[in-house]
Scaffold this motif. Structure first.
Motif, PDB file in Angstrom:
ATOM      1  N   PRO A  25       0.811  -1.226   0.000  1.00  0.00           N
ATOM      2  CA  PRO A  25       0.000   0.000   0.000  1.00  0.00           C
ATOM      3  C   PRO A  25       0.843   1.274   0.000  1.00  0.00           C
ATOM      4  N   GLN A  26       1.973   1.262   0.704  1.00  0.00           N
ATOM      5  CA  GLN A  26       2.855   2.429   0.699  1.00  0.00           C
ATOM      6  C   GLN A  26       3.474   2.632  -0.681  1.00  0.00           C
ATOM      7  N   ALA A  27       3.840   1.521  -1.332  1.00  0.00           N
ATOM      8  CA  ALA A  27       4.385   1.604  -2.688  1.00  0.00           C
ATOM      9  C   ALA A  27       3.364   2.219  -3.636  1.00  0.00           C
ATOM     10  N   GLN A  28       2.097   1.816  -3.468  1.00  0.00           N
ATOM     11  CA  GLN A  28       1.033   2.362  -4.316  1.00  0.00           C
ATOM     12  C   GLN A  28       0.885   3.866  -4.080  1.00  0.00           C
ATOM     13  N   CYS A  29       0.993   4.279  -2.835  1.00  0.00           N
ATOM     14  CA  CYS A  29       0.881   5.698  -2.501  1.00  0.00           C
ATOM     15  C   CYS A  29       1.998   6.500  -3.165  1.00  0.00           C
ATOM     16  N   LEU A  30       3.221   5.989  -3.118  1.00  0.00           N
ATOM     17  CA  LEU A  30       4.339   6.688  -3.750  1.00  0.00           C
ATOM     18  C   LEU A  30       4.187   6.724  -5.272  1.00  0.00           C
ATOM     19  N   ALA A  31       3.738   5.621  -5.856  1.00  0.00           N
ATOM     20  CA  ALA A  31       3.528   5.584  -7.309  1.00  0.00           C
ATOM     21  C   ALA A  31       2.445   6.571  -7.732  1.00  0.00           C
ATOM     22  N   ASN A  32       1.393   6.670  -6.929  1.00  0.00           N
ATOM     23  CA  ASN A  32       0.327   7.634  -7.225  1.00  0.00           C
ATOM     24  C   ASN A  32       0.854   9.065  -7.166  1.00  0.00           C
ATOM     25  N   GLN A  33       1.793   9.296  -6.259  1.00  0.00           N
ATOM     26  CA  GLN A  33       2.360  10.634  -6.146  1.00  0.00           C
ATOM     27  C   GLN A  33       3.225  10.999  -7.348  1.00  0.00           C
ATOM     28  N   VAL A  34       3.860  10.015  -7.952  1.00  0.00           N
ATOM     29  CA  VAL A  34       4.633  10.292  -9.169  1.00  0.00           C
ATOM     30  C   VAL A  34       3.718  10.871 -10.239  1.00  0.00           C
ATOM     31  N   GLN A  35       2.549  10.262 -10.401  1.00  0.00           N
ATOM     32  CA  GLN A  35       1.600  10.772 -11.380  1.00  0.00           C
ATOM     33  C   GLN A  35       1.029  12.118 -10.934  1.00  0.00           C
ATOM     34  N   LEU A  36       0.791  12.264  -9.617  1.00  0.00           N
ATOM     35  CA  LEU A  36       0.255  13.525  -9.109  1.00  0.00           C
ATOM     36  C   LEU A  36       1.195  14.688  -9.404  1.00  0.00           C
ATOM     37  N   PHE A  37       2.487  14.520  -9.103  1.00  0.00           N
ATOM     38  CA  PHE A  37       3.415  15.647  -9.218  1.00  0.00           C
ATOM     39  C   PHE A  37       4.037  15.792 -10.601  1.00  0.00           C
ATOM     40  N   TYR A  38       4.276  14.663 -11.286  1.00  0.00           N
ATOM     41  CA  TYR A  38       4.921  14.748 -12.596  1.00  0.00           C
ATOM     42  C   TYR A  38       3.922  14.727 -13.761  1.00  0.00           C
TER      43      TYR A  38
END
Length: 230
Positions: A173-186
């Motif tokens: 779940p933490q990995a998913q959160c970080l991956a989602n943030q890549v799309q959010l910020f980039y």
């Protein structure tokens, strides 16, 4: 994440899907054998290619949507994460990654946030905690890598992503959160959001880490990781 767990429980009864999964398992077993022989960098696969995961000839007659469905169903059964990114979205992400190769991501914890630095290297983004960097400096090992495979970008209109993570430091779940943030910020269309990435890379003295937390809380991405009081 609820959809992911439902999919994980789903029984694959479609013979074509079952065959696809079988071939992927064979490809990954070969990759594991090769990696074991060559040795892995910090436990992660070096130069991970899409052909080491998929039989590319097997999917030539499939649409992007069909490949996406098979990809997500396969990885839903694994203790990792995956994604299918539209080509136009990935083109934005990778172009921005070339000019802004690093960013500070925030991961919600029981109390407060833990910060992770993500650094791009080609089509990979490597994550390690800020504490890890403060301890080991430039030699801090990666704790998760997201692998993006643009092989099907032109013909199928999709970019496939998967990950390898060190479960001692990062949960799925933490990995998913970080991956989602890549799309959010980039991948964002909101210039104010990407400006945080630009500031971190080009005007670090002006960067405020609380702005990342504010953006994350506004997006709701970290909500699933935040414990609720009973």
């Amino acid at each position: 994440m609820e959809k992911r767990h439902e999919s994980k429980k789903e029984v694959l009864v479609n013979p074509e899907q079952a065959e696809f999964m079988r071939v992927m398992e064979q490809q990954l077993e070969k990759q594991d054998e090769l990696s074991a022989g060559d040795g892995k960098a910090g436990g992660f696969t070096k130069n991970k290619s899409l052909s080491s995961i998929l039989n590319l000839e097997l999917i030539q007659d499939k649409t992007g949507e069909e490949i996406a469905e098979l990809w997500m169903k396969y990885y839903a059964t694994k203790d990792t994460i995956s994604a299918v990114i539209p080509s136009h979205t990935y083109e934005v992400i990778v172009a921005r990654a070339q000019s802004c190769s690093m960013f500070l991501f925030a991961l919600p914890q029981n109390e407060g946030y833990e910060f992770f630095v993500g650094q791009w290297s080609g089509h990979e983004i490597h994550f390690t905690s800020l504490i890890n960097i403060q301890t080991h400096g430039k030699n801090a090992p990666s704790q998760m890598i997201l692998y993006h495979h643009p092989d099907l970008k032109e013909n199928k209109g999709i970019v496939l992503m998967t990950a390898e993570l060190d479960p001692k430091f990062i949960t799925v779940p933490q990995a998913q959160c970080l991956a989602n943030q890549v799309q959010l910020f980039y991948g964002t269309k909101r210039q104010e959001t990407f400006r945080l990435v630009e500031t971190f890379n080009h005007h670090p003295a002006e960067f405020k880490h609380m702005s990342v937390i504010a953006e994350l809380e506004q997006s709701g991405i970290g909500t699933a990781l935040t414990p609720t009081s009973s």
